[in-house]
Design an enzyme around this catalytic site. Structure first.
Site, short mmCIF file in Angstrom:
data_model
loop_
_atom_site.label_atom_id
_atom_site.label_comp_id
_atom_site.label_asym_id
_atom_site.label_seq_id
_atom_site.Cartn_x
_atom_site.Cartn_y
_atom_site.Cartn_z
N HIS A 96 0.81 -1.24 0.14
CA HIS A 96 -0.11 -0.02 0.08
C HIS A 96 0.96 1.29 -0.02
O HIS A 96 0.23 2.35 -0.29
CB HIS A 96 -1.00 -0.03 1.10
CG HIS A 96 -2.09 -0.73 1.18
ND1 HIS A 96 -2.93 -1.04 1.96
CD2 HIS A 96 -2.40 -1.80 0.08
CE1 HIS A 96 -3.81 -1.96 1.74
NE2 HIS A 96 -3.71 -2.41 0.46
N THR A 115 3.31 7.35 -4.34
CA THR A 115 4.69 7.66 -4.40
C THR A 115 5.26 6.30 -4.54
O THR A 115 5.09 5.28 -3.89
CB THR A 115 5.22 8.30 -3.38
OG1 THR A 115 5.32 7.49 -2.10
CG2 THR A 115 4.60 9.74 -3.08
N TRP A 171 8.48 5.62 -3.46
CA TRP A 171 9.50 5.80 -2.50
C TRP A 171 9.17 4.77 -1.06
O TRP A 171 8.09 4.79 -1.09
CB TRP A 171 9.96 7.02 -2.09
CG TRP A 171 10.37 8.06 -3.24
CD1 TRP A 171 9.72 9.13 -3.81
CD2 TRP A 171 11.55 7.76 -4.05
NE1 TRP A 171 10.42 9.52 -4.83
CE2 TRP A 171 11.66 8.84 -4.94
CE3 TRP A 171 12.73 6.95 -3.99
CZ2 TRP A 171 12.78 8.86 -5.91
CZ3 TRP A 171 14.01 7.05 -4.95
CH2 TRP A 171 13.81 8.03 -5.57
N ASP A 179 8.36 5.52 1.57
CA ASP A 179 8.21 6.86 2.45
C ASP A 179 6.94 6.85 3.37
O ASP A 179 6.50 7.78 3.94
CB ASP A 179 8.06 7.99 1.55
CG ASP A 179 7.03 7.93 0.59
OD1 ASP A 179 6.35 7.00 0.49
OD2 ASP A 179 6.96 8.85 -0.43
#
Length: 653
Positions: A179, A233, A235, A237
């Protein structure tokens, strides 16, 4: 003896085409001379002994050189022109905050290519774009994807095949991470999936699914080989917690200048807040079930705990500064847990144990790295990827369509979950998974039936499903979703790969420079019955076998939770997510200067068990009873739990 799927002349033709296609694999960079020597030496060795039969330490070095070769030949931009990644001139960094903090859109991770990896950018490829074209209508439906789902996905007679080296926490964890990494955008157009001939229990005359939305045509090559955008995104992150836009992130924070995420405090228990429709307020709340409820809550709590530690150590920090530093630490911590804990659990092989630890700590090891810091400034092999310096290996960073494909792991889900008391070990209730999904995910916790410690203990002793043929749970093969669709995720998984141009199994292996089976029996490692079923379903053409079905059908390396075919993509992309990221690989960014001393020490000295014990001290006893056991392997069961003869726990039947 099974017959070959083609006569000898056709096989020769295919081999000729395969050689021509392999020659079209354009290297994205030139390895150093020592790297080329290492690649060549291990190639010769592997003709005699495959990497997984070598002693662990040598096998780990074998994988390190294999990874270099994969980086060289299996990274391709999703765009025809690198200009799509943006440049510092057209996308200047106007807010200095994001020089040392993550931007929720994913921008400015690379200061040279500010759009690289950010929300809305295309997925890349592990194979050349011209070899991953849009399928024709005939290719899309041949053979019928619903028929393939019925024959190779469905659990036969409801039989659950457990993965007895893992626990359900491992299954929840990978969805939690996915996710964060990727989400395709659906268009308004629908497929009308034809049902197989001969009758089908599907409640409608056909199955409707929204098509994947293709990106706008930017280059003539996009017509034949379209690109698809990532709504998240790319990444590492924590976007599943923080959101993939600054607006979303701001909405999830408290109104106080404490840097924390908003939680719904009910007495001594913290819950994720809900909107008026009962949806959890978090960065990504699709495909929701109790496994997501527990992990999203856990790492929201971890973020807030980091905020408290930072505020205590640095009282002059603003709310934004506290938030930024806590997010850096929390994101890197999740990446570390995935690298050194989850991966060695699902790929339980000595070479992987050594290699994944080395990805983070280097071959010098955790103790020496903590004591002395990086011994080598730039070598990721000696001192690990974090802090070694970001590198894109000649292709702008993105996650790839093939990476999405190999993470299709719906088989991990059981039909039901048995819940036990974390205090006594006694059985509380067994609940079908559909009753723990979407808006119902929080109900057992909110009603007081179970506590968070109960749920984590229960997931620790429950088995997930094995990633193999005929192990999709029945509820996922007739799943009503909040958007009004009724889906068979087995059919969806097959159709999505075809729609997005993911090569079929033999071509997939060929482009990874792996051996390609010539017969169905060779594919299955001698499983004659499965080979016959595959030959019949794929009309005798081995080159039509879908990548997912082939991966589920091939013999598995001892200790592995999934196929070696999928592992090759994993080997390449798992380290790339670390190596490409400025906030993890950056020599100047990864350290106390950016993370703060308190934050960096928190990261380096914390593992998944520490996170669990910090927020749910009731689990301390059972976690410590397991000693050094991997937290994603089955936990030690309490005596009362052993009395329950559930088939989906590690209790003796």
């Amino acid at each position: 003896m099974m017959s070959s799927s083609n006569d000898s002349s056709t096989v020769d033709d295919l081999q000729k085409v395969a050689k021509e296609e392999e020659q079209q694999l354009t290297p994205s960079f030139t390895p150093t001379l020592p790297e080329r020597l290492g690649i060549g030496a291990f190639k010769l060795l592997n003709r005699v002994v495959p990497w997984y039969k070598l002693p662990g330490f040598i096998g780990a070095f074998n994988l390190a050189f294999l990874r270099i070769e994969l980086r060289q030949f299996n990274l391709y931009d999703g765009y025809a022109s690198p200009e799509a990644q943006g440049n510092a001139r057209d996308h200047p960094l106007t807010d200095e905050r994001y020089r040392s903090a993550r931007h929720s859109d994913g921008k400015f991770n690379s200061l040279e290519q500010p759009l690289m990896g950010c929300r809305g950018m295309r997925f890349g490829r592990n194979f050349p774009r011209h070899l991953t074209p849009r399928p024709t209508e005939e290719e899309l439906w041949t053979p019928n994807p619903r028929m393939i789902s019925d024959r190779f996905m469905a659990r036969r007679d409801g039989r659950f095949i457990p993965a007895t080296t893992l626990n359900m926490l491992a299954a929840a964890w990978i969805q939690f991470q996915i996710h964060d990494w990727f989400n395709h955008i659906e268009s308004n157009e629908k497929f009308k999936v034809p049902l197989p001939e001969g009758g089908d229990p599907w409640p409608h005359s056909h199955m409707e699914l929204f098509r994947t939305k293709a990106d706008e045509v930017r280059d003539p090559s996009d017509v034949k080989c379209p690109g698809y955008n990532n709504e998240n995104t790319a990444w590492w992150d924590g976007s599943q917690i923080y959101g993939s836009s600054e607006k979303a992130t701001e909405a999830l924070r408290t109104k106080l200048p404490d840097g924390k995420l908003e939680l719904d405090e009910r007495g001594t228990v913290s819950f994720l807040p809900r909107d008026k429709d009962g949806n959890p307020l978090t960065g990504f709340n699709n495909n929701w079930w109790i496994g997501m409820e527990m992990l999203h809550t856990l790492f929201a709590l971890e973020h807030n705990a980091i905020c408290d530690a930072l505020k205590a150590a640095y009282p002059d920090m603003t709310g934004d500064q506290i938030f930024d530093k806590a997010r850096l630490v929390n994101c890197a911590l999740m990446a570390k847990i995935h690298t050194v804990e989850w991966t060695p659990a699902i790929l339980a092989h000595p070479a992987l144990q050594i290699g994944m630890s080395a990805n983070w700590w280097g071959i010098v090891g955790e103790k020496l790295t903590k004591m002395l810091g990086r011994i080598s400034k730039t070598s990721e092999i000696i001192s690990g990827i974090p802090g070694s310096g970001p590198e894109q290996d000649g292709a702008p960073f993105s996650l790839t369509e093939e990476f999405v494909s190999v993470y299709r792991m719906h088989s991990l889900m059981p039909e039901s979950i048995a819940f036990f008391s974390s205090a006594s070990g006694s059985h509380i209730s067994t609940i079908p998974v559909p009753s723990l999904t979407f808006s119902k995910a929080q109900e057992p916790l909110a009603s007081g039936l179970v506590t968070f410690p109960d749920v984590f203990y229960s997931f620790g002793i429950n088995y997930p499903g094995a990633i193999t043929n005929n192990n999709y749970p029945s509820f996922l093969r007739e799943l009503p979703t909040p958007d009004g669709q009724l889906r068979d995720l087995g059919t969806v998984d097959i159709l999505r790969d075809r729609e997005r141009g993911v090569p079929r199994y033999c071509q997939f292996r060929r482009l990874l420079r792996m051996s390609v089976p010539k017969t169905f029996e060779e594919l299955t490692g001698g499983n004659v019955e499965l080979a016959k079923e595959l030959e019949e379903a794929y009309n005798g053409d081995i080159n039509l076998v879908d990548a997912l079905v082939g991966s589920h059908s091939e013999p598995v390396i001892p200790g592995f939770g999934f196929s070696e075919t999928a592992f090759r993509v994993f080997l390449l992309m798992a380290s790339r997510r670390l190596k490409s990221d400025r906030f993890i690989a950056g020599a100047s960014e990864f350290g106390p200067g950016t993370y703060t001393r308190v934050g960096f020490d928190w990261l380096q000295n914390t593992g998944m068990k520490d996170v669990l014990k910090r927020h749910f001290p009731e689990l301390k006893g059972v976690l410590e009873a397991g000693g050094e056991r991997n937290v994603f392997a089955p936990w030690v069961m309490m005596e009362e739990s052993k009395k329950y003869n559930g088939v989906e726990t590690n209790a003796p039947a």
